[in-house]
Design an enzyme around this catalytic site. Structure first.
Site, PDB file in Angstrom:
ATOM      1  N   ARG A  51      49.578  63.274  35.467  1.00 10.60           N
ATOM      2  CA  ARG A  51      48.862  62.430  36.117  1.00 10.60           C
ATOM      3  C   ARG A  51      47.733  62.268  36.079  1.00 10.60           C
ATOM      4  O   ARG A  51      46.725  61.098  36.227  1.00 10.60           O
ATOM      5  CB  ARG A  51      49.427  62.636  37.387  1.00 10.60           C
ATOM      6  CG  ARG A  51      49.067  61.677  38.250  1.00 10.60           C
ATOM      7  CD  ARG A  51      50.163  60.751  39.479  1.00 10.60           C
ATOM      8  NE  ARG A  51      51.394  62.124  39.825  1.00 10.60           N
ATOM      9  CZ  ARG A  51      50.361  63.480  40.545  1.00 10.60           C
ATOM     10  NH1 ARG A  51      49.035  63.270  41.266  1.00 10.60           N
ATOM     11  NH2 ARG A  51      51.420  63.945  41.107  1.00 10.60           N
ATOM     12  N   TYR A 103      42.379  35.392  37.382  1.00 11.15           N
ATOM     13  CA  TYR A 103      43.454  35.310  36.161  1.00 11.15           C
ATOM     14  C   TYR A 103      44.592  35.450  37.170  1.00 11.15           C
ATOM     15  O   TYR A 103      44.463  35.908  38.345  1.00 11.15           O
ATOM     16  CB  TYR A 103      43.386  36.675  36.170  1.00 11.15           C
ATOM     17  CG  TYR A 103      44.452  37.572  35.058  1.00 11.15           C
ATOM     18  CD1 TYR A 103      45.133  37.697  34.057  1.00 11.15           C
ATOM     19  CD2 TYR A 103      45.571  38.880  36.319  1.00 11.15           C
ATOM     20  CE1 TYR A 103      45.933  37.489  33.291  1.00 11.15           C
ATOM     21  CE2 TYR A 103      47.112  39.079  35.109  1.00 11.15           C
ATOM     22  CZ  TYR A 103      47.058  38.702  34.306  1.00 11.15           C
ATOM     23  OH  TYR A 103      48.241  39.068  33.415  1.00 11.15           O
ATOM     24  N   ASP A 175      35.782  41.659  35.662  1.00  9.77           N
ATOM     25  CA  ASP A 175      36.910  41.941  34.942  1.00  9.77           C
ATOM     26  C   ASP A 175      35.488  40.788  33.721  1.00  9.77           C
ATOM     27  O   ASP A 175      35.730  39.958  33.220  1.00  9.77           O
ATOM     28  CB  ASP A 175      37.532  40.644  35.349  1.00  9.77           C
ATOM     29  CG  ASP A 175      38.878  41.331  34.714  1.00  9.77           C
ATOM     30  OD1 ASP A 175      38.498  41.128  33.332  1.00  9.77           O
ATOM     31  OD2 ASP A 175      39.584  40.326  34.873  1.00  9.77           O
TER      32      ASP A 175
HETATM   33  C1  LIG Z   1      45.433  40.232  31.191  1.00  9.97           C
HETATM   34  C2  LIG Z   1      44.488  40.162  32.409  1.00  9.97           C
HETATM   35  C3  LIG Z   1      44.202  40.844  33.381  1.00  9.97           C
HETATM   36  C4  LIG Z   1      46.028  41.938  34.162  1.00  9.97           C
HETATM   37  O1  LIG Z   1      45.887  43.283  33.016  1.00  9.97           O
HETATM   38  P1  LIG Z   1      47.587  43.544  32.445  1.00  9.97           P
HETATM   39  O2  LIG Z   1      46.808  44.471  31.125  1.00  9.97           O
HETATM   40  O3  LIG Z   1      48.713  42.115  31.623  1.00  9.97           O
HETATM   41  O4  LIG Z   1      47.429  44.522  34.007  1.00  9.97           O
HETATM   42  C5  LIG Z   1      43.393  40.703  34.071  1.00  9.97           C
HETATM   43  N1  LIG Z   1      42.786  40.331  34.016  1.00  9.97           N
HETATM   44  C6  LIG Z   1      42.920  39.508  32.614  1.00  9.97           C
HETATM   45  C7  LIG Z   1      41.035  38.688  32.491  1.00  9.97           C
HETATM   46  C8  LIG Z   1      43.557  39.251  31.801  1.00  9.97           C
HETATM   47  O5  LIG Z   1      43.512  38.531  30.999  1.00  9.97           O
END
Ligand SMILES: *Cc1c(COP(=O)(O)O)cnc(C)c1O
Length: 383
Positions: A51, A103, A175
Site C-alpha cells: 500500500r 471534468y 489537470d
Molecule cells: C477521466 C478524467 C479524470 C478522472 O480520472 P479517472 O481515472 O476516471 O478516475 C479526471 N480528469 C480528467 C480531465 C479526466 O478526463
C-alpha cells in the site's frame, strides 16, 4: 547522455532510476503484499508493504516524474483517487478557484465531499486571468484548472495563472490529462501540482484505470506520499506494469492520434450538419495562440456541435467503427455525449452556460486509419 521525451517514455530517466536486479528488459511485476526484513531497524530493500510502496509502482512513478519534469509522481488507483488525495491538502475554511469547465467527477467531488468538509470552491472562466484575480479571497488556497478543458476545449494561460498564484501564495494545480506530458508540462511553466487520469493517454489502451499526482517541490511530494499511504488508494503492481507498458508508446500514439485529429477536425468543419468545432489545434480556435505558446500540440480531443439533438442521437446510434462510450485517450476512437455521460451531475443551468448542450458531441480520436474513421462518421451523419 541524451534523454529526450521519446526516450524517457521507453526507459524513464536513463541516468537514474530503479533497475531490475536480473536485468529484465520489462520491469517485473512485484505481486507481493509485503517485504521481508533481515533484522529490526534494517530494511535493505527499502520496501515494507505494497500500500505504501512497491518496486513496480515505484518504477512507474519514476517514469511519470521524468516525463513531467517533476520532483516526484505518486500513482493512484484512479484519476479521482489522485484528485481526492490532493484535496486532502486543504482544511475546513479553505477556498479553491476552479475552471468552470471541468471534468464532471471533480465537480461531484466538490459537491459531495469537499463542501461537507468545509472546503468551498468557486467556478470561474479561467480563460480570463482577470476573472481569476477577482475571485481570490483571503481564504483562497489554490487555483485548479484544466487546459484544454473537458469538454469545451477552453485554453487557460498557464504562465499567467502561475504568476497570479505566486503573487498571492496559492497552489496552482493543473489537470494535464488531455494533452499528456508528451505535449504539455505545466510544472515547467510554474504550476505546483500536475494531476493525470492515467486511464486516458498515459495507459492509452482503454484497459486500465489509474491516476497520478506530480509535484515540483520535495516537501509537497512528501505530503502527497503520506496522503496516498494514509488514504490507501494506491495503484496495484499489475496495473502499474500495464500503465508503464502503455507509456512506452506514448510518443508515437500522441503524434499519430493528433495527426488523425487534425484531419478529422478539418473534415468536420466542412460538414453541413456541424455547427461548431472545438479543437485547439485549429488556428480558428480562440485559444490557439496561447496553447501554441505553452504546449507542443493540440492533442486528439475534439468537441463539436451538430445542428440538432436528432442528429446527435443519430450519430451516436449509427457509428460502427467509432465506439459510443465514455473515456478518451486510448487506441480506439470513442464518441461521447457529455450532457448525459460525463456531466449529468453538473446543474442544467451551468451546462447551458458552458455550452454542454444536447447537440454537443466529444470525440477522442484513436489510432485507426483516419480515412476509416472519417468514412464511419460520414455514414453516421447520413440520414
Ligand atoms: C477521466 C478524467 C479524470 C478522472 O480520472 P479517472 O481515472 O476516471 O478516475 C479526471 N480528469 C480528467 C480531465 C479526466 O478526463
Amino acid at each position: 547522455m541524451s534523454n529526450e521525451i521519446e526516450t524517457r517514455c521507453v526507459h524513464g530517466d536513463i541516468n537514474s532510476g530503479l533497475k531490475d536486479e536480473h536485468r529484465a528488459i520489462s520491469y517485473p511485476i512485484y505481486q507481493t503484499a509485503s517485504f521481508s526484513h533481515i533484522k529490526t531497524g534494517h530494511n535493505d530493500s527499502g520496501f515494507d508493504y505494497t500500500r505504501e510502496s512497491n518496486p513496480t509502482r515505484r518504477r512507474l512513478e519514476e517514469v511519470v516524474a521524468s516525463l513531467e519534469g517533476a520532483d516526484g509522481a505518486t500513482a493512484f488507483s484512479s484519476g479521482m483517487a489522485a484528485v481526492s488525495a490532493t484535496f486532502e491538502l486543504f482544511s475546513p475554511g479553505d477556498h479553491i478557484i476552479c475552471s468552470e469547465d471541468l471534468y464532471g467527477g471533480v465537480i461531484r467531488l466538490h459537491n459531495l465531499i469537499s463542501n461537507k468538509n468545509g472546503v468551498t470552491a468557486d467556478y470561474v472562466d479561467t480563460t480570463d486571468i482577470q476573472a481569476i484575480a477577482s475571485a481570490i479571497r483571503p481564504d483562497t488556497k489554490a487555483i485548479y484548472i484544466e487546459t484544454p478543458s473537458n469538454p469545451m476545449m477552453n485554453i487557460t494561460d498557464l504562465r499567467g495563472c502561475a504568476e497570479l498564484a505566486k503573487e498571492h501564495g496559492l497552489l496552482l494545480i493543473v489537470d494535464n490529462t488531455f494533452l499528456s506530458p508528451y505535449f504539455q508540462n505545466p510544472l515547467s511553466l510554474g504550476a505546483d501540482i500536475v494531476i493525470h487520469s492515467g486511464s486516458k493517454f498515459l495507459a492509452g489502451h482503454n484497459d486500465t484505470i489509474s491516476g497520478f499526482v506530480c509535484t515540483k517541490d520535495p516537501a509537497l511530494t512528501a505530503k502527497i506520499r503520506l496522503l496516498s499511504k494514509t488514504t490507501g488508494g494506491t495503484l496495484s503492481p499489475f496495473d502499474s506494469w500495464l500503465v508503464m507498458r502503455g507509456i512506452k508508446t506514448l510518443a508515437v500514439r500522441m503524434e499519430r492520434q493528433q495527426e488523425n485529429a487534425v484531419k478529422i477536425a478539418e473534415w468536420l468543419l466542412k460538414q453541413q450538419q456541424v455547427a461548431k468545432v472545438f479543437y485547439p489545434g485549429l488556428k480558428t480556435h480562440p485559444g490557439y495562440e496561447i496553447n501554441a505558446c505553452q504546449s507542443r500540440g493540440g492533442g486528439s480531443m475534439i468537441s463539436f456541435n451538430v445542428d440538432s439533438q436528432e442528429t446527435a442521437l443519430r450519430i451516436l446510434q449509427k457509428v460502427r467503427l467509432v465506439i459510443f462510450a465514455e473515456s478518451l485517450g486510448g487506441t480506439e476512437s470513442l464518441i461521447t455525449y457529455p450532457t448525459v455521460q460525463t456531466h449529468p451531475d453538473v446543474p442544467q443551468e451551468m451546462r447551458e452556460h458552458l455550452g454542454i448542450t444536447d447537440t454537443l458531441l466529444r470525440l477522442s480520436v484513436g489510432l485507426e486509419n483516419v480515412d476509416d474513421i472519417i468514412a464511419d462518421l460520414k455514414q453516421a451523419f447520413e440520414e
